[in-house]
Write a protein that holds these residues in place. Structure first.
Motif, mmCIF file in Angstrom:
data_model
loop_
_atom_site.group_PDB
_atom_site.id
_atom_site.type_symbol
_atom_site.label_atom_id
_atom_site.label_comp_id
_atom_site.label_asym_id
_atom_site.label_seq_id
_atom_site.Cartn_x
_atom_site.Cartn_y
_atom_site.Cartn_z
ATOM 1 N N ARG A 178 0.832 -1.208 0.000
ATOM 2 C CA ARG A 178 0.000 0.000 0.000
ATOM 3 C C ARG A 178 0.865 1.257 0.000
ATOM 4 O O ARG A 178 0.583 2.228 -0.697
ATOM 5 C CB ARG A 178 -0.912 0.004 1.226
ATOM 6 N N ARG A 246 -13.538 -9.995 -11.909
ATOM 7 C CA ARG A 246 -14.176 -9.332 -10.773
ATOM 8 C C ARG A 246 -13.538 -7.986 -10.464
ATOM 9 O O ARG A 246 -14.016 -7.256 -9.612
ATOM 10 C CB ARG A 246 -14.066 -10.222 -9.537
ATOM 11 N N LEU A 247 -12.459 -7.677 -11.128
ATOM 12 C CA LEU A 247 -11.761 -6.427 -10.827
ATOM 13 C C LEU A 247 -12.082 -5.387 -11.883
ATOM 14 O O LEU A 247 -12.374 -5.706 -13.035
ATOM 15 C CB LEU A 247 -10.253 -6.672 -10.776
ATOM 16 N N ASP A 248 -12.009 -4.156 -11.460
ATOM 17 C CA ASP A 248 -12.341 -3.064 -12.359
ATOM 18 C C ASP A 248 -11.045 -2.422 -12.840
ATOM 19 O O ASP A 248 -10.312 -1.822 -12.059
ATOM 20 C CB ASP A 248 -13.207 -2.051 -11.588
ATOM 21 N N PHE A 249 -10.736 -2.604 -14.104
ATOM 22 C CA PHE A 249 -9.540 -1.956 -14.653
ATOM 23 C C PHE A 249 -9.737 -1.705 -16.140
ATOM 24 O O PHE A 249 -10.566 -2.340 -16.790
ATOM 25 C CB PHE A 249 -8.285 -2.818 -14.430
ATOM 26 N N ARG A 275 -3.941 0.021 -9.691
ATOM 27 C CA ARG A 275 -5.359 -0.025 -9.312
ATOM 28 C C ARG A 275 -5.792 -1.453 -9.025
ATOM 29 O O ARG A 275 -6.524 -1.718 -8.077
ATOM 30 C CB ARG A 275 -6.206 0.527 -10.463
ATOM 31 N N ILE A 276 -5.341 -2.384 -9.886
ATOM 32 C CA ILE A 276 -5.716 -3.798 -9.687
ATOM 33 C C ILE A 276 -5.195 -4.283 -8.346
ATOM 34 O O ILE A 276 -5.926 -4.906 -7.561
ATOM 35 C CB ILE A 276 -5.144 -4.656 -10.831
ATOM 36 N N GLU A 278 -4.463 -2.613 -5.719
ATOM 37 C CA GLU A 278 -5.169 -1.969 -4.619
ATOM 38 C C GLU A 278 -6.528 -2.639 -4.375
ATOM 39 O O GLU A 278 -6.884 -2.966 -3.241
ATOM 40 C CB GLU A 278 -5.362 -0.494 -4.938
ATOM 41 N N GLN A 279 -7.256 -2.869 -5.477
ATOM 42 C CA GLN A 279 -8.559 -3.524 -5.322
ATOM 43 C C GLN A 279 -8.410 -4.919 -4.740
ATOM 44 O O GLN A 279 -9.173 -5.330 -3.865
ATOM 45 C CB GLN A 279 -9.242 -3.659 -6.679
ATOM 46 N N ALA A 280 -7.417 -5.651 -5.246
ATOM 47 C CA ALA A 280 -7.239 -7.019 -4.766
ATOM 48 C C ALA A 280 -6.873 -7.021 -3.290
ATOM 49 O O ALA A 280 -7.328 -7.869 -2.519
ATOM 50 C CB ALA A 280 -6.170 -7.735 -5.584
ATOM 51 N N ASP A 282 -7.792 -4.759 -1.146
ATOM 52 C CA ASP A 282 -8.989 -4.386 -0.395
ATOM 53 C C ASP A 282 -9.892 -5.584 -0.164
ATOM 54 O O ASP A 282 -10.515 -5.716 0.884
ATOM 55 C CB ASP A 282 -9.775 -3.314 -1.160
ATOM 56 N N ARG A 283 -9.977 -6.431 -1.186
ATOM 57 C CA ARG A 283 -10.947 -7.524 -1.093
ATOM 58 C C ARG A 283 -10.307 -8.844 -0.691
ATOM 59 O O ARG A 283 -10.956 -9.877 -0.755
ATOM 60 C CB ARG A 283 -11.593 -7.724 -2.459
#
Ligand code: SF4
Ligand code: SF4
Lengths: 372, 148
Positions: A178, A246-249, A275-276, A278-280, A282-283
């Motif tokens: 992070r 499932r990821l937004d990119f 971004r990927i 970071e999302q991964a 987070d989840r």
């Protein structure tokens, strides 16, 4: 035209670029037929780094081939291993735990960022600018430190296993990643001010080395090369695997097809990969990182499987044919660099030598990946 | 004409921006480590060459010479021998050699060991002048470490 004038005009000479040449990043040899400074023909001669990886895959057990996968494209070793384990997992019918899929995507995308950072630095050296390499290596080093703490190695990670990954990530890694994401995001404007806006860089790249989408298709070029030619082809979107759906990119696409377009694609991909990750993060779910009951000596049932992943250089594919024994009957490795290099001969025709080197640079070649 | 001048001006400005960035970096703290004088500590999972783990209670290697590591090694660089002493419940290792010249530091051997008898060394200063120096007798090496 008299015969004399014709022969005068046709006077060309042959120049060897490589195999040991600072501009070729490895043991790639290009036989150039030059007319003055203009290229009449450029014939890549490959094979200096050939190690028979495909054959090695056929005479050892599935697990013993794992370290080999990191040694093809060693700049982005995660992807090769990813393609290989996914192909074998599909053959053997192994399901990977959720957490392991997330960890795979996180580490692979970090590896993509590291690979692109290395490329930016090396490409600028090709163009004659030395300083940016030091900055990109500074950032890349931080990724390698993160990955080393998890995997135990800096380049040849050998991290994925059939059914998961061999080590779980810890809180230090998550916090460090992070921190790194924030750090690299803050560095991007610096890179754009230093490189993208630089007048010399622009002059060396804009409109130089155009590759048409048609040529990309013809030679099977993939990755940032085809995306720089206006084709939105990305394996992660075209044939989604792992948790990518499932990821937004976004998939950055630039239509000009010149060196600048390929550069911009890679710069944007760094941001998208962050971004990927970071999302991964987070989840990131809890749970095991290895599937249960994966036999030590894997014997997938008879079958044939091809698996494609989007590596940092394009589509990396593994075809595994199993005859039911503990060794693969056939192992085919499709490397993106080989296809990306193939178009060089046609696209460099008529270019200035210095521009052709810029074109060669933007193909982002890793020679051992070509030779395998 | 106007465009030409504009281009010279904006181009020159972009160069100045680049120089300013480099100048700022000049006053940053260096990120490099002056290697022979300082060295980095390797992370816990760093994969160096392998070494045997000794049982603190008995002072003997934990290895039971089951050969799993030798079988798992893709490069066939482990050779070992073991025997079963009279009256003992398990086999003990008597010779353990690692041919480091062909080791790819993949870690498959350590993973395959069910007795936690192998670990990675954190030593990375492994330069040698002779090939033979890389054929390591791990028994001796580990004993030497223990005596220290
Ligand atoms: S796997 Fe472990 S116990 Fe078995 S021989 Fe190797 S080191 Fe010894
Ligand atoms: S690290 Fe890999 S190559 Fe080296 S001894 Fe162990 S299994 Fe063999």
């Amino acid at each position: 035209m008299s015969i004399e004038a014709q022969t005068l005009h046709r006077e060309t000479f042959i120049l060897n670029l490589g195999p040991q040449h600072p501009a070729t990043h490895g043991v790639l040899r290009i036989k150039l037929t030059l007319d003055g400074e203009y290229i009449e023909d450029a014939e890549p001669v490959i094979g200096y780094g050939h190690r028979m990886h495909e054959k090695m895959g056929e005479n050892r057990t599935y697990a013993k081939f794992l370290p080999n996968t990191g040694r093809m494209d060693y700049v982005a070793a995660m992807f090769n291993t990813h393609g290989y384990v996914c192909a074998v997992e599909r053959l053997a019918g192994i399901t990977v735990p959720e957490r392991a899929e997330f960890i795979r995507v996180i580490t692979a995308e970090l590896n993509r960022v590291a690979s692109h950072l290395l490329w930016v630095g090396a490409f600028l050296i090709d163009l004659g600018g030395f300083t940016p390499l030091l900055y990109t290596f500074d950032d890349r080093e931080q990724i390698l430190d993160l990955l080393e703490a998890v995997t135990g190695a800096r380049l040849t990670f050998c991290y994925y296993r059939f059914g998961g990954v061999c080590n779980d990530i810890d809180d230090d890694f998550i916090a460090g990643t992070r921190k790194f994401i924030a750090h690299l995001r803050s560095r991007m404007p610096m890179y754009h001010a230093l490189i993208t806006k630089n007048i010399i860089f622009r002059r060396r790249c804009e409109g130089i080395g155009p590759i048409s989408a048609e040529n990309c298709r013809k030679y099977g070029a993939t990755g940032p090369v085809i995306r720089g030619s206006g084709v939105a082809y990305d394996v992660r979107k075209a044939e989604p695997y792992s948790i990518y759906p499932r990821l937004d990119f976004n998939v950055p696409v630039y239509g000009q097809g010149d060196c600048m377009a390929r550069y911009l694609v890679r710069m944007d991909e760094i941001v998208e990969s962050l971004r990927i990750v970071e999302q991964a993060l987070d989840r990131l779910p809890g749970g095991p990182v290895m599937a249960e009951k994966v036999p030590r000596i894997l014997k997938p049932p008879k079958g044939d499987c091809y698996f494609n992943v989007e590596s940092a250089r394009g589509s990396f594919g593994v075809r595994v044919v199993s005859d039911g024994t503990d060794k693969a009957y056939r192992m085919k490795l499709r490397s993106p660099c080989f296809s990306n290099l193939s178009l060089f001969q046609e696209c460099s025709r008529g270019m200035l030598l210095a521009d052709a080197l810029a074109l060669l640079g933007t193909l982002d070649l890793v020679i051992p990946d070509i030779d395998r | 004409m106007w465009n030409y001048l504009k281009e010279i001006f904006s181009g020159g400005y972009s160069l100045l921006v680049g120089m300013w960035i480099t100048l700022r970096h000049t006053f940053r703290r260096p990120v490099t480590v002056q290697y022979p004088y300082e060295s980095l500590k390797m992370p816990a999972r760093y994969r160096g060459h392998i070494q045997l783990v000794f049982d603190a209670a008995t002072g003997q290697p934990k290895c039971v010479a089951c050969m799993a590591c030798a079988r798992a090694c893709p490069s066939n660089c482990i050779s070992l021998e073991g025997h079963k002493p009279e009256g003992a419940t398990r086999r003990v290792v008597s010779k353990y050699t690692l041919d480091f010249t062909s080791c790819s530091l993949c870690g498959l051997c350590v993973e395959s060991c069910s007795f936690d008898a192998l670990e990675f060394s954190k030593d990375y200063n492994l330069a040698a002048t002779k090939k033979d120096e890389y054929v390591m007798d791990l028994m001796k090496q580990a004993q030497g470490k223990q005596e220290k």
